[in-house]
Design an enzyme around this catalytic site. Structure first.
Site, PDB file in Angstrom:
ATOM      1  N   SER A 120      14.087 -25.427  12.080  1.00 13.55           N
ATOM      2  CA  SER A 120      13.781 -26.830  12.362  1.00 13.55           C
ATOM      3  C   SER A 120      13.148 -27.005  13.733  1.00 13.55           C
ATOM      4  O   SER A 120      12.436 -27.964  13.964  1.00 13.55           O
ATOM      5  CB  SER A 120      15.067 -27.650  12.387  1.00 13.55           C
ATOM      6  OG  SER A 120      15.608 -27.749  11.124  1.00 13.55           O
ATOM      7  N   ASP A 136       5.567  -9.682   8.044  1.00 14.90           N
ATOM      8  CA  ASP A 136       6.843  -9.323   7.426  1.00 14.90           C
ATOM      9  C   ASP A 136       7.529 -10.593   6.943  1.00 14.90           C
ATOM     10  O   ASP A 136       7.242 -11.688   7.433  1.00 14.90           O
ATOM     11  CB  ASP A 136       7.736  -8.549   8.416  1.00 14.90           C
ATOM     12  CG  ASP A 136       7.971  -9.310   9.691  1.00 14.90           C
ATOM     13  OD1 ASP A 136       8.694 -10.322   9.657  1.00 14.90           O
ATOM     14  OD2 ASP A 136       7.427  -8.911  10.752  1.00 14.90           O
ATOM     15  N   ASP A 161       2.756 -10.334  17.330  1.00 10.92           N
ATOM     16  CA  ASP A 161       3.487  -9.666  16.248  1.00 10.92           C
ATOM     17  C   ASP A 161       4.950  -9.459  16.660  1.00 10.92           C
ATOM     18  O   ASP A 161       5.222  -8.969  17.746  1.00 10.92           O
ATOM     19  CB  ASP A 161       2.799  -8.310  15.994  1.00 10.92           C
ATOM     20  CG  ASP A 161       3.242  -7.676  14.699  1.00 10.92           C
ATOM     21  OD1 ASP A 161       4.032  -8.303  13.962  1.00 10.92           O
ATOM     22  OD2 ASP A 161       2.790  -6.551  14.426  1.00 10.92           O
ATOM     23  N   ILE A 162       5.865  -9.847  15.795  1.00 11.05           N
ATOM     24  CA  ILE A 162       7.303  -9.643  16.070  1.00 11.05           C
ATOM     25  C   ILE A 162       7.770  -8.480  15.204  1.00 11.05           C
ATOM     26  O   ILE A 162       7.569  -8.491  13.982  1.00 11.05           O
ATOM     27  CB  ILE A 162       8.109 -10.919  15.730  1.00 11.05           C
ATOM     28  CG1 ILE A 162       7.552 -12.132  16.482  1.00 11.05           C
ATOM     29  CG2 ILE A 162       9.602 -10.721  16.019  1.00 11.05           C
ATOM     30  CD1 ILE A 162       7.611 -12.046  17.981  1.00 11.05           C
ATOM     31  N   GLU A 176      18.666 -33.498  14.096  1.00 15.03           N
ATOM     32  CA  GLU A 176      17.340 -33.086  13.656  1.00 15.03           C
ATOM     33  C   GLU A 176      16.239 -33.884  14.353  1.00 15.03           C
ATOM     34  O   GLU A 176      15.306 -33.325  14.917  1.00 15.03           O
ATOM     35  CB  GLU A 176      17.238 -33.287  12.138  1.00 15.03           C
ATOM     36  CG  GLU A 176      15.970 -32.766  11.535  1.00 15.03           C
ATOM     37  CD  GLU A 176      15.843 -31.276  11.674  1.00 15.03           C
ATOM     38  OE1 GLU A 176      16.677 -30.552  11.124  1.00 15.03           O
ATOM     39  OE2 GLU A 176      14.913 -30.828  12.372  1.00 15.03           O
ATOM     40  N   ASP A 189      13.427 -32.688  17.184  1.00 15.30           N
ATOM     41  CA  ASP A 189      11.989 -32.741  16.927  1.00 15.30           C
ATOM     42  C   ASP A 189      11.247 -33.461  18.052  1.00 15.30           C
ATOM     43  O   ASP A 189      10.238 -32.977  18.551  1.00 15.30           O
ATOM     44  CB  ASP A 189      11.709 -33.445  15.590  1.00 15.30           C
ATOM     45  CG  ASP A 189      12.117 -32.590  14.395  1.00 15.30           C
ATOM     46  OD1 ASP A 189      12.307 -31.368  14.570  1.00 15.30           O
ATOM     47  OD2 ASP A 189      12.242 -33.137  13.284  1.00 15.30           O
ATOM     48  N   GLY A 215       2.803  -5.958  11.899  1.00 19.14           N
ATOM     49  CA  GLY A 215       2.030  -6.705  10.909  1.00 19.14           C
ATOM     50  C   GLY A 215       2.896  -7.793  10.287  1.00 19.14           C
ATOM     51  O   GLY A 215       4.002  -8.089  10.767  1.00 19.14           O
TER      52      GLY A 215
END
Ligand SMILES: *[C@@H]1O[C@H](CO)[C@@H](O)[C@H](O)[C@H]1NC(C)=O
Ligand SMILES: *[C@@H]1O[C@H](CO)[C@@H](O)[C@H](O)[C@H]1NC(C)=O
Ligand SMILES: *[C@@H]1O[C@H](CO)[C@@H](O)[C@H](O)[C@H]1NC(C)=O
Ligand SMILES: *[C@@H]1O[C@H](CO)[C@@H](O)[C@H](O)[C@H]1NC(C)=O
Ligand SMILES: *[C@@H]1O[C@H](CO)[C@@H](O)[C@H](O)[C@H]1NC(C)=O
Length: 649
Positions: free
Chosen positions: A566, A628, A607-608, A287, A291, A626
């Site tokens: 993450s 989701d 937008d995906i 993690e 990062d 839009g």
């Protein structure tokens, strides 16, 4: 397992009914049994055992906090960007003296005089020690030990407790109380060979160059051309997982991908409650490395501040870790530690880490309160489920996020890696869903708090390029990860939908109606009683998305690829940090809580529209034009975001 649970429930009903509660008292808190399926009640606490009791008093004006925050974070407001100081926060939210007096008078009646009761400086909470027997008679309850079925954690709690009617209005909640806790964090890694790639291999390996290209981000931050002029360090939270300095060094990540970043570049450590940095690569965690390796290429030469919580003992043991956010919030805000101004205390006597910690490797100092200055942007890739904790605990923590927003901070959370389901329990690898048949979608904590920004995950599918639109991550088990992975999303059972997202979410529910029955439930634990898989009225998430699959990292000196929301979260958060820097250099305030601005101007996001987030035996929700509940409003379009925010005060 299910039949054991039913017996357990019936046993509880019988006990609760046999305990005589006088008519002068009212039920104050009761745990929803559906939220504690993982826990087995064990023996009763010995009557002589000493319990540290804390009474959290009701703060004033909390109901106005939402409006205050909208007033300084909505782009159409005349007060946009006029953030509050911490003393303004204390003045506005401290509880009233009459609450302190009323509770003390009640305690006096039990021989618990003012000299036994310590008060925080600003009178937000009252604390004293008493025997289990005394506390049980005070609260008309019974304390038991509990054990977590799969993790083996133990904790103590009651099922419900009562207060005199005239006291109830002054008390928010009491600990030890009904809270039980277990958590899992998002993290996965896979060893795999790696051939350093250009943009043509972004469908297999996401490098810093792929990320810049996807979101149109210039390699050298605008401010870096003359050197950063303001202190705008970006905050990253870690718990129980350590970055490896060696992996950041010249011969590894930076050398391969960003040679402009000098050897020895390190985050500024903000080590909360004795948490220490492990410099040995053997301790390197997936993690933390992820990062920082995502972060530096995007924001160098600006600094990164590492907020690391938990001493070595708490980090190494599998003990309950609800404190990992409260310890953090204590560490950056003295008022939060002392309770009265900022939501909840970080020091739950049973569940949160306790300091001084007498264990080997334990931190011998006192809990740190307000020792570190919070950064203006904070990225957090850890979390659990709403069903892990009672609503009170979450709402009080959520109020702290609201107050951070009021002061111009932006807090980002990873939306989770298991679609509409809860993260699987370690070892069992099975989705955690709610309700008697484990079919109801499980919203994530603290993600559903309306005052944080949630980031879901997208992916460049095979044979697609960085110039094509991305899709929501949908990785079935074994491809490439051992367990299924998709972008966390859904609807809160605790928080009502905030105004800033009402239009976008209603439009989704109307135009792309999910093929599942739904229910309507706000701050109400009966969500599993009437059928339906999600709460049509709840705060919906995620808010936005960013790439979170096939990310190249170095861990233990080797190339690996990693994935998860993450990864998506620091990417989005770092871009906001860059925008803050532009704002600050232009003499503006930081952008603070960005959700109202995002939902008012969705055109600043890509937008995906492809993909789903399976879980609980369903295909989950579908991405659509839009907003989701899979990818939110979409991924960053950095130049448009810069333009929009620079046009705001
Ligand atoms: C980054 O951190 C270092 C070490 O704390 C400090 O000397 C430097 O001034 C910081 N840079 C900025 C831009 O704040
Ligand atoms: C759970 O499943 C049983 C058996 O299929 C069914 O009778 C019951 O209605 C279900 N309960 C809910 C709340 O869906
Ligand atoms: C990608 O394209 C290559 C070459 O055209 C083809 O062999 C391969 O099967 C494709 N992979 C997928 C997942 O479509
Ligand atoms: C609680 O939830 C049920 C549905 O589960 C709903 O009918 C009821 O109106 C809700 N009550 C409140 C106070 O929200
Ligand atoms: C759309 O998403 C699905 C997975 O849900 C994926 O298999 C497919 O390749 C995606 N389509 C495109 C055009 O990326």
């Amino acid at each position: 397992m299910r039949s054991i649970f039913l017996e357990f429930l019936l046993a509880f009903v019988a006990t609760a009914q046999s305990a005589a509660v006088p008519s002068s008292h009212v039920l104050h808190e009761k745990r929803d049994p559906a939220s504690s399926k993982q826990w087995v009640r064990r023996e009763k606490l010995a009557s002589t055992e000493i319990l540290p009791m804390r009474i959290g008093l009701k703060q004033r004006n909390l109901h106005r906090g939402h409006d205050f925050l909208m007033d300084n974070s909505h782009p159409d407001s005349a007060n946009y960007g006029k953030h509050w100081t911490s003393s303004q926060i204390i003045d506005m939210f401290a509880p009233e003296q009459k609450s302190v007096d009323a509770v003390q008078e009640w305690l006096d009646g039990f021989g618990i005089g003012p000299r036994r009761v310590s008060r925080s400086q600003n009178k937000g909470w009252l604390a004293f020690d008493a025997t289990t027997e005394a506390e049980e008679s005070l609260l008309h309850t019974e304390y038991h030990h509990y054990e977590h079925r799969s993790l083996g954690h133990t904790t103590l709690a009651c099922e419900s407790y009562h207060l005199p009617k005239h006291i109830q209005e002054h008390v928010d909640y009491i600990t030890p109380g009904i809270k039980l806790f277990a958590s899992t964090k998002n993290r996965r890694n896979l060893k795999r060979g790696f051939a350093a790639g250009e943009l043509s291999t972004c469908d297999e390996f996401i490098t810093p160059a792929c990320i810049r290209s996807l979101y149109n981000v210039p390699e050298i931050p605008e401010y870096a051309k003359t050197g950063p002029r303001v202190d705008n360090s970006m905050g990253v939270f870690e718990e129980g997982d350590f970055y490896s300095p060696k992996d950041l060094e010249k011969d590894l990540f930076f050398a391969n991908f960003t040679p402009r970043i000098p050897r020895g570049t390190r985050p500024i450590p903000a080590l909360i409650d004795g948490s220490d940095l492990h410099t040995d690569v053997l301790w390197a965690g997936g993690e933390s490395n992820l990062d920082f390796q995502l972060a530096y290429p995007l924001i160098f030469p600006q600094n990164i501040t590492l907020f690391q919580t938990d001493d070595r003992y708490y980090a190494a043991t599998a003990g309950p870790r609800s404190g990992f956010f409260n310890t953090f919030l204590d560490g950056i805000d003295e008022s939060y530690c002392k309770y009265s101004a900022f939501g909840e205390t970080g020091d739950d006597s049973k569940l949160d880490p306790k300091y001084p910690d007498p264990m080997v490797w334990g931190f011998q100092g006192k809990t740190m309160c307000g020792v570190f200055k919070p950064t203006k942007v904070i990225s957090i890739s850890y979390g659990g489920q709403e069903s892990d904790l009672p609503a009170y605990y979450q709402q009080r923590q959520c109020n702290e996020f609201m107050k951070l927003g009021l002061q111009g901070h932006s807090v980002f959370f990873a939306s989770g890696d298991t679609g509409v389901a809860g993260a699987p329990r370690p070892l069992l690898g099975k989705d955690r869903c709610l309700g008697p048949n484990s079919t109801i979608f499980s919203p994530a904590w603290p993600n559903t708090c309306p005052y944080v920004t949630n980031v879901g995950a997208t992916k460049v599918f095979p044979n697609r390029s960085v110039r094509d639109p991305e899709s929501a991550v949908v990785d079935p088990p074994g491809h490439p990860w051992r367990v299924a992975y998709s972008s966390g999303g859904g609807f809160s059972n605790i928080y009502a939908r905030p105004d800033y997202q009402k239009h976008a979410v209603s439009k989704y529910l109307r135009d792309h109606k999910p093929p599942y029955p739904c229910y309507e439930s706000i701050s109400n634990s009966s969500f599993d009683k009437h059928g339906g898989l999600f709460n049509r009225l709840g705060r919906a998430y995620p808010d936005v998305a960013a790439n979170g699959d096939n990310i190249v990292v170095y861990i233990n000196g080797e190339f690996q690829i990693s994935g998860g929301t993450s990864a998506s979260t620091p990417i989005f958060a770092f871009l906001i940090n860059r925008i803050n820097e532009l704002h600050l250099n232009a003499g503006k305030s930081t952008v603070g809580f960005i959700n109202p601005a995002l939902y008012s101007h969705p055109e600043m996001l890509n937008d995906i529209t492809n993909g789903t987030n399976p879980g609980c035996g369903t295909a989950g929700f579908s991405a659509a034009p839009g907003w989701d509940p899979v990818t939110g409003l979409g991924t960053p379009n950095f130049p448009k975001m810069v333009k929009l925010f620079m046009n705001l005060p």
